[in-house]
Design an enzyme around this catalytic site. Structure first.
Site, PDB file in Angstrom:
ATOM      1  N   HIS A 108       0.840  -1.190   0.000  1.00 38.83           N
ATOM      2  CA  HIS A 108       0.000   0.000   0.000  1.00 38.83           C
ATOM      3  C   HIS A 108       0.875   1.239   0.000  1.00 38.83           C
ATOM      4  O   HIS A 108       2.010   1.216   0.484  1.00 38.83           O
ATOM      5  CB  HIS A 108      -0.947   0.016   1.207  1.00 38.83           C
ATOM      6  CG  HIS A 108      -0.245  -0.135   2.514  1.00 38.83           C
ATOM      7  ND1 HIS A 108       0.153  -1.360   2.998  1.00 38.83           N
ATOM      8  CD2 HIS A 108       0.157   0.779   3.423  1.00 38.83           C
ATOM      9  CE1 HIS A 108       0.760  -1.199   4.151  1.00 38.83           C
ATOM     10  NE2 HIS A 108       0.792   0.099   4.436  1.00 38.83           N
ATOM     11  N   HIS A 146       0.858   5.349   1.065  1.00 39.89           N
ATOM     12  CA  HIS A 146       0.208   6.402   1.849  1.00 39.89           C
ATOM     13  C   HIS A 146       0.267   7.716   1.080  1.00 39.89           C
ATOM     14  O   HIS A 146       1.322   8.076   0.547  1.00 39.89           O
ATOM     15  CB  HIS A 146       0.963   6.638   3.164  1.00 39.89           C
ATOM     16  CG  HIS A 146       1.048   5.449   4.072  1.00 39.89           C
ATOM     17  ND1 HIS A 146       0.283   5.318   5.206  1.00 39.89           N
ATOM     18  CD2 HIS A 146       1.832   4.335   4.036  1.00 39.89           C
ATOM     19  CE1 HIS A 146       0.588   4.187   5.823  1.00 39.89           C
ATOM     20  NE2 HIS A 146       1.532   3.578   5.136  1.00 39.89           N
TER      21      HIS A 146
HETATM   22  P1  5GP Z   1       1.883   0.492   7.270  1.00 38.53           P
HETATM   23  O1  5GP Z   1       2.253   0.730   8.701  1.00 38.53           O
HETATM   24  O2  5GP Z   1       1.797  -0.991   6.993  1.00 38.53           O
HETATM   25  O3  5GP Z   1       2.696   1.232   6.271  1.00 38.53           O
HETATM   26  O4  5GP Z   1       0.456   1.113   7.079  1.00 38.53           O
HETATM   27  C1  5GP Z   1      -0.718   0.498   7.474  1.00 38.53           C
HETATM   28  C2  5GP Z   1      -1.719   1.603   7.632  1.00 38.53           C
HETATM   29  O5  5GP Z   1      -2.990   1.006   7.738  1.00 38.53           O
HETATM   30  C3  5GP Z   1      -1.500   2.449   8.891  1.00 38.53           C
HETATM   31  O6  5GP Z   1      -1.329   3.802   8.513  1.00 38.53           O
HETATM   32  C4  5GP Z   1      -2.772   2.221   9.696  1.00 38.53           C
HETATM   33  O7  5GP Z   1      -3.206   3.403  10.325  1.00 38.53           O
HETATM   34  C5  5GP Z   1      -3.750   1.734   8.662  1.00 38.53           C
HETATM   35  N1  5GP Z   1      -4.763   0.821   9.157  1.00 38.53           N
HETATM   36  C6  5GP Z   1      -4.584  -0.176  10.064  1.00 38.53           C
HETATM   37  N2  5GP Z   1      -5.736  -0.854  10.227  1.00 38.53           N
HETATM   38  C7  5GP Z   1      -6.649  -0.268   9.425  1.00 38.53           C
HETATM   39  C8  5GP Z   1      -8.024  -0.538   9.163  1.00 38.53           C
HETATM   40  O8  5GP Z   1      -8.647  -1.442   9.716  1.00 38.53           O
HETATM   41  N3  5GP Z   1      -8.637   0.265   8.244  1.00 38.53           N
HETATM   42  C9  5GP Z   1      -7.983   1.278   7.600  1.00 38.53           C
HETATM   43  N4  5GP Z   1      -8.682   2.009   6.732  1.00 38.53           N
HETATM   44  N5  5GP Z   1      -6.685   1.562   7.851  1.00 38.53           N
HETATM   45  C10 5GP Z   1      -6.030   0.790   8.736  1.00 38.53           C
END
Ligand code: 5GP
Length: 145
Positions: free
Chosen positions: A107, A109
């Site tokens: 993903h 951001h």
């Molecule tokens: P990462 O830390 O893997 O780069 O990003 C994961 C993102 O997913 C984080 O920014 C977190 O806030 C978001 N996130 C975690 N759980 C959920 C969820 O259940 N729904 C949504 N929409 N975002 C989530």
């Protein structure tokens, strides 16, 4: 989880794609989905994923799928700018737990920034109100071109 490993189809974003848990959708096309981050680092923090690619990170995604994701990233970034008038935009993508990745479905951001508002810390913010995320998603969706 490090850079290597098996894709887990029970990850939270795969569940969002399958409609098993709700998300505030900003944009969807045949390949990609954009929705609001539930723990936003800033107002308007959006995420872009591929809907079918079983890729955990930048290293294992097919280049054509990555191109589809990045095309949607640009589209969403433009819409975020049009809807929220930020002073800047951060685009980030984390690979492996030591790098800060917490959801192992690739993903990207898209995080708007304003001159006088500090960026929230990655992974340390509180959960946003679902209704507020829906409102923001609608505002951004309206400006998608
Ligand atoms: P990462 O830390 O893997 O780069 O990003 C994961 C993102 O997913 C984080 O920014 C977190 O806030 C978001 N996130 C975690 N759980 C959920 C969820 O259940 N729904 C949504 N929409 N975002 C989530």
């Amino acid at each position: 989880m490090s850079l290597d490993g098996r894709y887990d189809p029970e990850n939270i974003f795969a569940k969002i794609v399958r409609g098993e848990i709700p998300a505030a959708t900003v944009f969807e096309d045949v390949d990609t989905l954009a929705f609001m981050d539930a723990f936003p680092q800033a107002r308007g923090h959006s995420l872009v994923i591929h809907k079918r690619s079983a890729a955990r990170n930048l290293l294992d995604i097919d280049p054509a799928d990555l191109a589809a994701v990045m095309t949607t990233v640009q589209r969403v970034a433009r819409a975020v700018r049009a809807a929220l008038s930020p002073d800047g935009l951060v685009v980030t993508q984390f690979n492996g737990a030591p790098a800060g990745q917490t959801v192992f479905h690739l993903h990207v951001h898209v995080i708007p920034r304003w001159n006088d508002i500090a960026l929230g810390r990655h992974g340390e913010g509180g959960m946003a109100e679902a209704s507020a995320l829906k409102t923001l998603a609608a505002m951004i969706a309206e400006r998608i071109e």
